[in-house]
Design a protein around this motif. Structure first.
Motif, PDB file in Angstrom:
ATOM      1  N   VAL A   1      54.419  36.901  41.682  1.00  0.00           N
ATOM      2  CA  VAL A   1      54.141  37.946  42.631  1.00  0.00           C
ATOM      3  C   VAL A   1      55.581  37.871  43.541  1.00  0.00           C
ATOM      4  N   GLN A   2      56.085  39.207  43.886  1.00  0.00           N
ATOM      5  CA  GLN A   2      57.354  39.197  44.678  1.00  0.00           C
ATOM      6  C   GLN A   2      56.828  39.868  45.895  1.00  0.00           C
ATOM      7  N   LEU A   3      57.463  39.507  47.095  1.00  0.00           N
ATOM      8  CA  LEU A   3      56.916  39.943  48.207  1.00  0.00           C
ATOM      9  C   LEU A   3      58.257  40.154  48.841  1.00  0.00           C
ATOM     10  N   GLN A   4      58.154  41.595  49.295  1.00  0.00           N
ATOM     11  CA  GLN A   4      59.412  42.150  50.100  1.00  0.00           C
ATOM     12  C   GLN A   4      59.048  42.552  51.241  1.00  0.00           C
ATOM     13  N   ALA A   5      59.590  42.022  52.369  1.00  0.00           N
ATOM     14  CA  ALA A   5      59.505  42.333  53.891  1.00  0.00           C
ATOM     15  C   ALA A   5      60.610  43.156  54.523  1.00  0.00           C
ATOM     16  N   PHE A   6      60.189  44.181  55.283  1.00  0.00           N
ATOM     17  CA  PHE A   6      61.197  44.844  56.042  1.00  0.00           C
ATOM     18  C   PHE A   6      60.629  45.602  57.134  1.00  0.00           C
ATOM     19  N   GLY A   7      61.479  45.950  57.852  1.00  0.00           N
ATOM     20  CA  GLY A   7      60.786  46.788  59.296  1.00  0.00           C
ATOM     21  C   GLY A   7      61.488  45.797  60.552  1.00  0.00           C
ATOM     22  N   GLY A   8      62.086  44.641  60.302  1.00  0.00           N
ATOM     23  CA  GLY A   8      62.664  44.112  61.465  1.00  0.00           C
ATOM     24  C   GLY A   8      63.750  44.636  62.127  1.00  0.00           C
ATOM     25  N   GLY A   9      64.225  44.301  63.066  1.00  0.00           N
ATOM     26  CA  GLY A   9      65.347  44.757  63.902  1.00  0.00           C
ATOM     27  C   GLY A   9      65.356  44.289  65.410  1.00  0.00           C
ATOM     28  N   SER A  24      54.356  42.803  44.445  1.00  0.00           N
ATOM     29  CA  SER A  24      54.487  43.435  43.162  1.00  0.00           C
ATOM     30  C   SER A  24      53.027  43.035  42.639  1.00  0.00           C
ATOM     31  N   GLY A  25      52.919  43.769  41.394  1.00  0.00           N
ATOM     32  CA  GLY A  25      51.794  43.073  40.757  1.00  0.00           C
ATOM     33  C   GLY A  25      50.358  43.864  40.836  1.00  0.00           C
ATOM     34  N   ARG A  26      49.380  43.685  40.005  1.00  0.00           N
ATOM     35  CA  ARG A  26      48.083  44.520  40.093  1.00  0.00           C
ATOM     36  C   ARG A  26      47.167  43.830  40.807  1.00  0.00           C
ATOM     37  N   ALA A  27      47.284  42.496  41.300  1.00  0.00           N
ATOM     38  CA  ALA A  27      46.293  41.732  42.012  1.00  0.00           C
ATOM     39  C   ALA A  27      46.354  41.609  43.358  1.00  0.00           C
ATOM     40  N   PHE A  28      47.107  42.649  44.116  1.00  0.00           N
ATOM     41  CA  PHE A  28      47.339  42.680  45.504  1.00  0.00           C
ATOM     42  C   PHE A  28      45.834  42.822  46.212  1.00  0.00           C
ATOM     43  N   SER A  29      44.982  43.696  45.690  1.00  0.00           N
ATOM     44  CA  SER A  29      43.836  43.668  46.600  1.00  0.00           C
ATOM     45  C   SER A  29      43.013  42.312  46.391  1.00  0.00           C
ATOM     46  N   SER A  30      43.171  41.533  45.554  1.00  0.00           N
ATOM     47  CA  SER A  30      42.546  40.191  45.469  1.00  0.00           C
ATOM     48  C   SER A  30      43.229  39.159  46.491  1.00  0.00           C
ATOM     49  N   TYR A  31      44.176  39.287  47.088  1.00  0.00           N
ATOM     50  CA  TYR A  31      45.227  38.500  47.963  1.00  0.00           C
ATOM     51  C   TYR A  31      44.548  38.460  48.965  1.00  0.00           C
ATOM     52  N   ASN A  32      44.672  37.118  49.819  1.00  0.00           N
ATOM     53  CA  ASN A  32      44.376  37.177  51.277  1.00  0.00           C
ATOM     54  C   ASN A  32      45.814  36.975  51.674  1.00  0.00           C
ATOM     55  N   MET A  33      46.413  37.890  52.775  1.00  0.00           N
ATOM     56  CA  MET A  33      47.864  37.973  53.268  1.00  0.00           C
ATOM     57  C   MET A  33      48.012  37.681  54.642  1.00  0.00           C
ATOM     58  N   GLY A  34      49.037  37.202  54.917  1.00  0.00           N
ATOM     59  CA  GLY A  34      49.438  36.993  56.264  1.00  0.00           C
ATOM     60  C   GLY A  34      50.861  36.976  56.530  1.00  0.00           C
ATOM     61  N   TRP A  35      51.153  36.587  57.785  1.00  0.00           N
ATOM     62  CA  TRP A  35      52.508  36.704  58.299  1.00  0.00           C
ATOM     63  C   TRP A  35      52.668  35.366  59.117  1.00  0.00           C
ATOM     64  N   PHE A  36      54.067  34.716  58.975  1.00  0.00           N
ATOM     65  CA  PHE A  36      54.574  33.637  59.646  1.00  0.00           C
ATOM     66  C   PHE A  36      55.856  33.921  60.254  1.00  0.00           C
ATOM     67  N   ARG A  37      56.093  33.117  61.204  1.00  0.00           N
ATOM     68  CA  ARG A  37      57.535  33.440  61.905  1.00  0.00           C
ATOM     69  C   ARG A  37      58.165  31.991  62.009  1.00  0.00           C
ATOM     70  N   TRP A 109      55.738  32.908  49.300  1.00  0.00           N
ATOM     71  CA  TRP A 109      56.415  33.544  50.285  1.00  0.00           C
ATOM     72  C   TRP A 109      57.108  34.651  50.138  1.00  0.00           C
ATOM     73  N   GLY A 110      57.282  35.558  50.967  1.00  0.00           N
ATOM     74  CA  GLY A 110      58.450  36.773  50.761  1.00  0.00           C
ATOM     75  C   GLY A 110      59.599  36.201  51.454  1.00  0.00           C
ATOM     76  N   GLN A 111      60.535  37.035  51.460  1.00  0.00           N
ATOM     77  CA  GLN A 111      61.833  36.765  52.062  1.00  0.00           C
ATOM     78  C   GLN A 111      61.685  37.128  53.524  1.00  0.00           C
ATOM     79  N   GLY A 112      62.546  36.551  54.684  1.00  0.00           N
ATOM     80  CA  GLY A 112      62.276  37.136  55.928  1.00  0.00           C
ATOM     81  C   GLY A 112      62.898  38.304  56.470  1.00  0.00           C
ATOM     82  N   THR A 113      62.361  38.747  57.322  1.00  0.00           N
ATOM     83  CA  THR A 113      62.996  39.877  58.111  1.00  0.00           C
ATOM     84  C   THR A 113      63.117  39.492  59.569  1.00  0.00           C
ATOM     85  N   GLN A 114      64.408  39.713  60.112  1.00  0.00           N
ATOM     86  CA  GLN A 114      64.405  39.154  61.479  1.00  0.00           C
ATOM     87  C   GLN A 114      64.147  40.260  62.614  1.00  0.00           C
TER      88      GLN A 114
END
Length: 119
Positions: A1-9, A24-37, A109-114
């Protein structure tokens, strides 16, 4: 699974930003998702989570009432709407797929966005 975060600024205190995280991938709807900082010199900390169906959410105390997490399973995307931003919200924000949402254990983990909030 690849995660791409954007929208920071950069935004002034009191302003708003919306972060997005596309998976990415077809299993997104089965994932529990979150944000960290994370800020330099400190551990990465939990911000928010949303369960796979979107029915359940949770927030770290300092962001309750200001941040809203949501998801669009058709777009494989999770969002973090941040309002009434404060300088202490300045951090690199990471999206994540949970291995166990109750224990906050992360599988991917995805990559971070500042996000920078100026006073």
């Amino acid at each position: 699974v690849q995660l791409q975060a954007f929208g920071g600024g950069m935004v002034q205190a009191g302003g708003s930003l919306r972060l997005s995280c596309a998976a990415s991938g077809r299993a997104f709807s089965s994932y529990n998702m979150g944000w960290f900082r994370q800020v330099p010199g400190k551990e990465r900390g939990f911000v928010s989570l949303i369960t796979s169906s979107g029915r359940n959410t949770a927030y770290e105390d300092s962001v309750k009432g200001r941040f809203t997490i949501s998801r669009d399973n058709a777009k494989n995307t999770v969002y973090l709407q941040m309002s009434s931003l404060k300088p202490e919200d300045t951090a690199v924000y990471y999206c994540a797929v949970f291995r166990n949402w109750m224990t906050r254990a992360v599988l991917y983990w995805g990559q971070g966005t500042q996000v920078t909030v100026s006073s």
